[in-house]
Write an enzyme that holds these catalytic residues in place. Structure first.
Site, mmCIF file in Angstrom:
data_model
loop_
_atom_site.group_PDB
_atom_site.id
_atom_site.type_symbol
_atom_site.label_atom_id
_atom_site.label_comp_id
_atom_site.label_asym_id
_atom_site.label_seq_id
_atom_site.Cartn_x
_atom_site.Cartn_y
_atom_site.Cartn_z
ATOM 1 N N SER A 64 -4.076 -0.123 2.106
ATOM 2 C CA SER A 64 -4.101 1.140 1.349
ATOM 3 C C SER A 64 -4.099 2.387 2.216
ATOM 4 O O SER A 64 -3.841 3.488 1.722
ATOM 5 C CB SER A 64 -5.329 1.196 0.439
ATOM 6 O OG SER A 64 -5.191 0.292 -0.624
ATOM 7 N N LYS A 67 -1.136 4.501 2.003
ATOM 8 C CA LYS A 67 -0.875 5.404 0.872
ATOM 9 C C LYS A 67 -0.874 6.865 1.310
ATOM 10 O O LYS A 67 -0.153 7.695 0.749
ATOM 11 C CB LYS A 67 -1.932 5.200 -0.217
ATOM 12 C CG LYS A 67 -1.860 3.828 -0.899
ATOM 13 C CD LYS A 67 -3.078 3.620 -1.820
ATOM 14 C CE LYS A 67 -3.031 2.252 -2.493
ATOM 15 N NZ LYS A 67 -4.286 1.967 -3.235
ATOM 16 N N TYR A 189 6.667 -1.111 -1.748
ATOM 17 C CA TYR A 189 5.220 -0.891 -1.716
ATOM 18 C C TYR A 189 4.491 -2.008 -0.945
ATOM 19 O O TYR A 189 3.592 -1.740 -0.138
ATOM 20 C CB TYR A 189 4.691 -0.788 -3.144
ATOM 21 C CG TYR A 189 3.201 -0.610 -3.234
ATOM 22 C CD1 TYR A 189 2.587 0.582 -2.844
ATOM 23 C CD2 TYR A 189 2.387 -1.643 -3.696
ATOM 24 C CE1 TYR A 189 1.216 0.748 -2.931
ATOM 25 C CE2 TYR A 189 1.007 -1.482 -3.787
ATOM 26 C CZ TYR A 189 0.431 -0.296 -3.408
ATOM 27 O OH TYR A 189 -0.928 -0.133 -3.488
ATOM 28 N N TYR A 240 -11.928 4.915 -3.624
ATOM 29 C CA TYR A 240 -12.047 4.343 -4.965
ATOM 30 C C TYR A 240 -13.303 4.877 -5.668
ATOM 31 O O TYR A 240 -13.551 6.071 -5.659
ATOM 32 C CB TYR A 240 -12.031 2.807 -4.903
ATOM 33 C CG TYR A 240 -10.941 2.296 -4.003
ATOM 34 C CD1 TYR A 240 -9.607 2.693 -4.203
ATOM 35 C CD2 TYR A 240 -11.206 1.476 -2.928
ATOM 36 C CE1 TYR A 240 -8.588 2.252 -3.378
ATOM 37 C CE2 TYR A 240 -10.189 1.019 -2.096
ATOM 38 C CZ TYR A 240 -8.888 1.420 -2.325
ATOM 39 O OH TYR A 240 -7.893 0.989 -1.509
ATOM 40 N N VAL A 258 -8.063 -2.702 2.473
ATOM 41 C CA VAL A 258 -8.750 -3.993 2.374
ATOM 42 C C VAL A 258 -8.586 -4.857 3.616
ATOM 43 O O VAL A 258 -9.224 -5.900 3.735
ATOM 44 C CB VAL A 258 -8.309 -4.814 1.134
ATOM 45 C CG1 VAL A 258 -8.763 -4.168 -0.147
ATOM 46 C CG2 VAL A 258 -6.810 -5.047 1.150
#
Lengths: 304, 304, 304, 304
Positions: A64, A67, A189, A240, A258
């Site tokens: 992530s 991103k 992605y 998050y 992660v």
């Protein structure tokens, strides 16, 4: 003057001995093989100095964290137009939660939850001629390191098992918020998330966000205003449903993955990347969070 | 060197002429009487200099801005113990939303939504001998201004019509997260919100958050670490479901109130208070938000 | 003794003249071509008598009505085992809402919302040798009519545009509540929904639910206990977020489809099928609902 | 012909020996004193016959069962006008859940969840001259038993500790869906719930719902259409988030209370009341549910 090298050493040595190191992500076979005892720290100062401790030069799956890099590239293409398709509010929910997406008519809460990152990926697939090659080249350029590469096994693994991301992509499609095909967007992605970088490479790639949009080589990739905005989004949405906690305990814009990596930064000051594969129950690196907390509480270097 | 006085003047003059000034809060008769054309700006620099424009010295109802002052006092009493009863995560919901409170077993998402502020009020009612008098005295002390006072009409009005706050308090009580009686907590809370302060007074009261917990008179009211944490909470939670937008557009910790006030600050640098009674649909001062946005985009002074 | 034929005629004539007939579903091209003025009524009495009015013998797309037929076949295969994978509670939400699915760990609220119907489809794909052929044959058998067939254009259209169903299927897959591939399950599901039947054929196919599990030809397709349970599910879940309203106004177990069809029944008494393509805002046939309401209020024939 | 007496005896004897009898409600001291081994059954046939087993003549706290009686009285006053203030849809949530109330602008989902029952109580407080006395007299009349009375200790206990109901009432008030004061409405509501009745008395009081609105003494309290509607609401909403399960397993309209009582009925046929104080995790009598399930599966007497 702060002895950054000594501080990194102390944090590394202290955290290495912790009993509870969290749980390595198991849903991707490649990630589950990581050693929970791994710990890497790399600090890049804005003035050019750098410091490291532990396993700071081994590439791992950035997941992530990618991103933020994708967001910066989408902004380079479309500037503020992207905010018509994704919002900038914290979600208060886990990273893979779809219900808020529905309540708000297909506009994801922010670009760092999965649904929002898929919209960003869709934008890149639209603008890049060879999306996967071109995006990797962008990452190599801002990090000034041509050795960075995809781990295709990880991408393949996600492609076969990432059903939640398929669900999110189809839901976006049902709301007309995905211009390319679900398969094309997800293929891009899953590769984006499967980029492998070391703590050192991550620190160098994120230099531009701490430096008003200009990377270490002096190229202005995005305007200073947009660099500030990306930092704001990292702060409010980068962890998050633990974003508030991270702002509260650490006080730096940052992003976790992660794979166990975290990158955080103090604008005009430094970038600090950590890697420790064990995750806490909310999906953020347990030891990485503690390393950053120790760093900012001992140096009082935070944005607050 | 930035000409702050000239900048405040320019912002004031520009925004005074705007057609759309938002809608004055109507649910409290006293607030509804405010003139939508009012605009006040006051900037307190950490070095002692101060600048103002427009209606900067007229007291108005600070409403939710008081939540930050109450939080600082609760932290002075109980330090980190308060986080057992209230969380620090953004809610992603309007300020008066109760559903998240229920899903998480009576622990409000953060101390700046109403439910969380009621828990903080409960803590102050427990610790203060004469809650209303003592809290007002605390505010007077940190602002170094003994003229600050309650508007009892506003408090009475809330007490007769603030049914949503009664609902939130009883819900907290049903979850055993309110130690005092609902009536005692709400009587305190409605008074806390009914404090009247000018932009100048607010800027001086918030000086301590920009100055590591130490007010202008040199008293250390809370430890530096806690001042930083309050700033973090303001940034992630200070503008209800517009918190992300404010971080993104303005990039400063801050807090708004339905009386039309906003206070924002850059740690170790300045505090800027604005007053413009017209609200946007999310309950934040429309012109105040624009004033802050202009200020940070023209000075590049933000935490990011 | 009630003059059913006269009653159907009166209802038909009255409703034919209504100005507001609702809106024909537009998301599937084939459905959007339907004439909003069409109205068909067919009543099959348990004693063998039947009555009709209007366009009762023209096949139309049964859409979600097929979920009841699929459920009955799944129960024939697995009996109560299916309730480990899908619940029997009303959802209180629109038919295509995914959020409740997530909150409850991948167990859909009931077999008549889309997510639940996909689990049922998955069960049939597992058990049927040639799923599409075998299921159509089952429908032909219980309706005793070999002319019933799929409309492949409708199925194809759904397959190309039913992104919301893809999202639901992938979400179920991510919760391990789909044993077959998403593509196989959806291919079956889109065909199941694309079956075309007339009011007469639907009435005959649903005879078994009004007759303790036994169809008109005397075959016991499911035990009486299971027929009762399917009726209970139709009553509590057959009309999406309008289920309570239908129970309240009509008082019969029933099921609607976006093709404009509704089938309702009084156990041991009659089955009544209506077709009127205009839908109300909640996706149920506007005129069909009114026809059923008139029928039960004028005959006092309801389960309550 | 069914031997109802023998059947009740068998069910009673079988369930008396069960190990797991659920947990007696503890939040009201008076209720917590109940003996978990108590079991009463009373069946009133529409033809005048009645049957009983176990503890069928001891009064207990009817709690939420009273909501149906209050609803019938509110309908007698305002007919369909009440549906402007409360909906008829199942909630899919526990009985005391407030979030759905908020999402739908203060209109409770149905009159049998707490929020909806408070709106009904508000209607009765508006229409009844001496609300508590008059409502009790209504219950005595329809049950034809002047010995029925309030347990004031239970009402007092609720008044002191029912914070969740206070929260719901204030929330309704904040949405302008409560015309009387919160205190007046709750005082009435807590008394309504604190009525004590035996299984026999409950069966006789609910006779009117099984008999088209006419009680055993022949008085028409509500029109037949409204009696049917109340039955429909009991079926879809009478057991909180277990309503679908009850319709599925038992197949009768009914209502439960946390005192351990359940009343269910088959229109034009019978009323069956059970009392067993141990509750299942969803707040419905564990043994009572099983008794009703055994009764309908052995007699095949259900609405489906």
């Amino acid at each position: 003057m702060i002895d950054f090298q000594g501080l990194l050493n102390n944090i590394h040595d202290d955290l290495k001995t912790r009993e509870d190191k969290g749980v390595v992500a198991s849903y991707i076979p490649e990630l589950s093989k990581q050693d929970v005892n791994t710990l890497g720290l790399y600090m890049q100062h804005i003035d050019g100095r750098s410091f490291s401790a532990g396993d700071a030069f081994t590439p791992f799956s950035i997941q992530s964290i990618s991103k933020v890099l994708a967001l910066s590239k989408a902004i380079a293409f479309e500037d503020n137009k992207i905010w018509e398709r994704v919002d900038v509010e914290p979600s208060g929910n886990p990273f893979n939660h779809l219900s808020l997406l529905e309540l708000e008519n297909g506009i994801p809460r922010n670009p760092l939850i999965n649904a929002g990152a898929l919209v960003i990926a869709d934008i890149l697939v639209t603008h890049l001629e060879n999306p996967k090659e071109d995006f990797l080249q962008y990452v190599r350029n801002i990090a000034n390191d041509q050795s960075i590469k995809y781990n295709f096994k990880v991408a393949d693994s996600e492609e076969r098992t990432g059903f939640n991301n398929f669900a999110a992509a189809y839901l976006l499609k049902s709301f007309n918020n995905l211009n390319n095909s679900v398969d094309d967007v997800l293929d891009f992605y899953f590769h984006q998330c499967a980029i492998e970088m070391s703590c050192e490479q991550l620190s160098k790639a994120f230099y531009l966000f701490a430096n008003g949009g200009q990377c270490m080589q002096g190229n202005q990739h995005i305007p200073i205003q947009q660099a500030k905005r990306i930092n704001a989004i990292m702060l409010t949405c980068g962890f998050y449903d633990e974003a508030g906690e991270f702002a509260f305990e650490v006080g730096l814009p940052g992003k976790s993955g992660v794979g166990g990596g975290i990158v955080a930064l103090l604008p005009n000051n430094f970038i600090l990347a950590t890697w420790a594969p064990g995750l806490n129950p909310r999906g953020n690196s347990l030891i990485g969070m503690q390393a950053l907390e120790q760093f900012t509480s001992q140096t009082n270097l935070s944005i607050f």
